[in-house]
Design an enzyme around this catalytic site. Structure first.
Site, short mmCIF file in Angstrom:
data_model
loop_
_atom_site.label_atom_id
_atom_site.label_comp_id
_atom_site.label_asym_id
_atom_site.label_seq_id
_atom_site.Cartn_x
_atom_site.Cartn_y
_atom_site.Cartn_z
N SER A 1 -9.48 2.98 1.86
CA SER A 1 -8.34 3.55 1.17
C SER A 1 -7.41 2.49 0.56
O SER A 1 -6.52 2.83 -0.22
CB SER A 1 -7.54 4.41 2.16
N SER B 1 -10.99 1.10 5.80
CA SER B 1 -10.09 1.07 4.65
C SER B 1 -9.58 -0.31 4.26
O SER B 1 -9.06 -0.49 3.17
CB SER B 1 -8.90 2.00 4.89
N LYS C 1 0.83 -1.20 0.00
CA LYS C 1 0.00 0.00 0.00
C LYS C 1 0.88 1.26 0.00
O LYS C 1 1.88 1.33 0.73
CB LYS C 1 -0.92 -0.01 1.22
#
Length: 476
Positions: free
Chosen positions: A157, A181, A82
Site C-alpha cells: 500500500s 505494504s 504516507k
C-alpha cells in the site's frame, strides 16, 4: 551544484551538504518540487502538495543552520508522508471518500518523530483505500503508476511513497506493512523497504495497541538511508505497550559486515508453498549465487510455514473489523467490495477461530526460531509476480495457478508477516523487459540490524538499486 543533481542524492549526502552549508534547505526543497512538477502528473505518487508550507519550513531550517543551533539528523530533508499517516494541519484521506476532507489536529507517532528530526513536510503519498491491498489505487486520486513502466502497478500500500522515491520526488519515506505494504512497492519500484520487528517502530494512535501483525517503517533508495530513517523512527515510547527498548541511535552505527561465515538459506517458492513467476524465481536464484560468490555458506532451505496462511488471514480480518467495522456500518456504499469482504470476514470469526490462529501462531514462532539457530538469514522473493497491469486490481494467476482472491498473490510477503521476523526488500535485478524485481532478506526475531547489514552486502555486490527509471519519458 546543478539542481538536477539533488533529487537523486542519498539522504546521507544531502544531510552532509546541508550541514556544511554547501546547499540550503530551500535549494533542496526547490529541486524536489521541480521533480514533482515534472514527473508526478504521469506517475501520480504525491496526492497532496503543501509547497507554501514547505517553503516556510525550509526557510526556518536554513535560519536554524545559520544560527549554529543544534539540528536533528534529518534537518532540512523534504519528505511526503504516507496518506494513511495522520499529519497535523494537512489533509489525510486514507485513500477513502469517507475522509476526503479530513484534516487531523495531531501527527501519527512516526510523523511526529520525523518532524522532530527536522524534515520538511511537502505533502502526502498515494495509497489504496485504508491501505487495503498491494496495488495503489483509490476513487479519490486514481492509480499510482510504476516509474519503470507507466502501464504497470507501483505496488502497495506504500505505492505512492515508493514511486516518489524512484522518481526523485523525496529522499526518504515512511510506510506501513501488514502483508507486504513496505516490501511489495519497494520491489516493484527498485527501492528499499524494511518491515521492522513488531515494536521496533512504535505506533500511535492505534485501535489495538498490542497487535503485532501491522508495523510502520522506513523506505529509501539504498540500505544505509533506510537505516538512517530507522534510527529516527525506532525507540521506546510510553504510548506503545509493545515498543522495544533499544534506542533508535543503535541503527546509526556502521553497517559494514564481513560475509565470511554468514549462513544464508534461500528458497524461490517458500519451500514449495507458493507459486512464483519464472523471472522472479530466476532473480532469487541469482541472489543466492551472489551470496555464494561473497564467500557465504549458502543452502537451499526454508522453515516450515504451515499454518502461517491461516494465522495471517484470521488475525488480519479480526483487525479489519476492529478498526474499520464502525465505518462499514456508517459508509458501506463508500467502500470497495474487497474491503467490505475483509471486514465481514472479521465479523464472522468466533472466539474459537481466533484461538486456533493463536495456537498456530505460537507453533510457527518456535519452528522459525529453531530454523534461525541453523541459518543467519533467509533469502526469498518479495513478490511472486513482476509488476502487473495497473488497470487490474490484482493478478488472478501466478505461475499458471489461479489465485483464489486478491490476497493470495502476495503470500510470499504475508507468510513472513505471520512469523514476526524483520524483512528487508532490496533491489534484486530486472526482467528482460526492464521491470524491477526485489529480493526479500528475512532475519531472526528482532535482528533488524543484522538484516540491514546483510542487505548492504548484497546491495554493494550488485548495484541494482542504482538503475533509475526512464526520467525523460516520465517528464513527458
Amino acid at each position: 551544484m546543478a539542481s538536477s543533481e539533488i533529487p537523486f542524492m542519498s539522504a546521507r549526502e544531502l544531510v552532509r551538504l546541508l550541514r556544511t552549508g554547501q546547499v540550503s534547505a530551500r535549494e533542496v526543497l526547490s529541486a524536489h518540487l521541480e521533480r514533482i512538477e515534472r514527473t508526478n502528473p504521469r506517475v501520480n505518487a504525491v496526492v497532496t502538495l503543501v509547497a507554501e508550507r514547505a517553503a516556510e519550513q525550509a526557510r526556518a531550517a536554513d535560519e536554524r543552520f545559520a544560527s549554529g543551533a543544534a539540528v536533528g539528523p534529518l534537518h532540512g530533508l523534504p519528505v511526503a508522508h504516507k496518506d494513511t499517516h495522520e499529519t497535523a494541519g494537512i489533509r489525510t484521506t486514507h485513500g477513502s471518500p469517507i475522509f476526503a476532507g479530513h484534516v487531523p489536529d495531531r501527527d501519527d507517532l512516526v510523523v511526529e518523530r520525523m518532524r522532530a528530526a527536522g524534515v520538511v513536510t511537502i505533502g502526502k503519498t498515494n495509497v489504496p483505500e485504508f491501505a487495503c491491498g498491494s496495488h495503489t489505487f483509490n476513487p479519490l486520486f486514481g492509480v499510482t503508476r510504476n516509474p519503470y513502466d507507466l502501464s504497470r502497478s507501483a505496488g502497495g500500500s506504500s505505492g505512492g511513497a515508493a514511486a516518489a522515491l524512484a522518481c526523485g520526488m523525496h529522499p526518504l519515506a515512511d510506510g506501513g506493512d501488514i502483508g507486504g505494504s513496505l516490501r511489495n512497492p519497494a520491489s516493484f519500484c527498485n527501492v528499499v523497504g524494511l518491515r521492522p520487528s513488531p515494536g521496533r517502530v512504535p505506533s500511535w494512535p492505534v485501535e489495538a495497541a498490542w497487535w503485532t501483525m501491522g508495523v510502520q517503517g522506513p523506505m529509501g533508495r539504498d540500505v544505509a538511508d533506510v537505516a538512517l530513517l530507522l534510527s529516527v523512527l525506532a525507540g521506546p515510547d510510553p504510548r506503545s505497550p509493545i515498543a522495544l527498548e533499544t534506542p533508535g541511535g543503535a541503527f546509526a552505527r556502521p553497517l559494514d559486515r564481513d560475509p565470511a561465515g554468514l549462513r544464508v538459506a534461500w528458497s524461490a517458492d517458500l519451500g514449495g508453498r507458493v507459486p512464483v513467476d519464472r523471472e522472479v524465481a530466476a532473480v532469487v536464484a541469482d541472489a543466492a549465487g551472489v551470496f555464494a560468490d561473497l564467500g557465504c555458506e549458502v543452502e537451499e532451505a526454508c522453515p516450515d510455514l504451515s499454518g502461517a496462511d491461516e494465522v495471517f488471514r484470521t488475525l488480519r480480518a479480526w483487525q479489519f473489523d476492529l478498526a474499520l467495522g464502525p465505518l462499514l456500518d456508517a459508509h458501506r456504499d463508500l467502500m470497495k467490495p474487497s474491503l467490505v469482504a475483509n471486514i465481514e470476514a472479521g465479523r464472522a470469526l468466533s472466539g474459537r477461530d481466533v484461538a486456533a490462529a493463536e495456537r498456530l501462531h505460537t507453533a510457527l514462532f518456535h519452528r522459525v526460531r529453531e530454523f534461525f539457530q541453523r541459518h543467519d538469514v533467509l533469502v526469498l522473493p518479495v513478490s511472486q509476480v513482476v509488476p502487473f497491469d495497473a488497470d487490474r486490481e490484482y493478478p488472478d494467476t501466478v505461475g499458471g495457478r489461479p489465485m483464489r482472491d486478491y490476497l493470495e498473490w502476495m503470500a510470499s510477503c504475508y507468510l513472513v508477516s505471520a512469523t514476526g521476523c524483520p524483512a528487508l526488500s532490496v533491489p534484486g535485478g530486472f526482467t528482460a523487459g526492464g521491470l524491477p524485481v526485489g529480493v526479500q532478506i528475512v532475519g531472526p526475531h528482532r535482528a533488524d540490524f543484522e538484516v540491514l547489514r546483510v542487505g548492504l552486502l548484497f546491495e554493494r555486490a550488485t548495484g541494482h538499486g542504482r538503475r533509475r527509471p526512464p526520467l525523460a519519458e516520465l517528464a513527458g
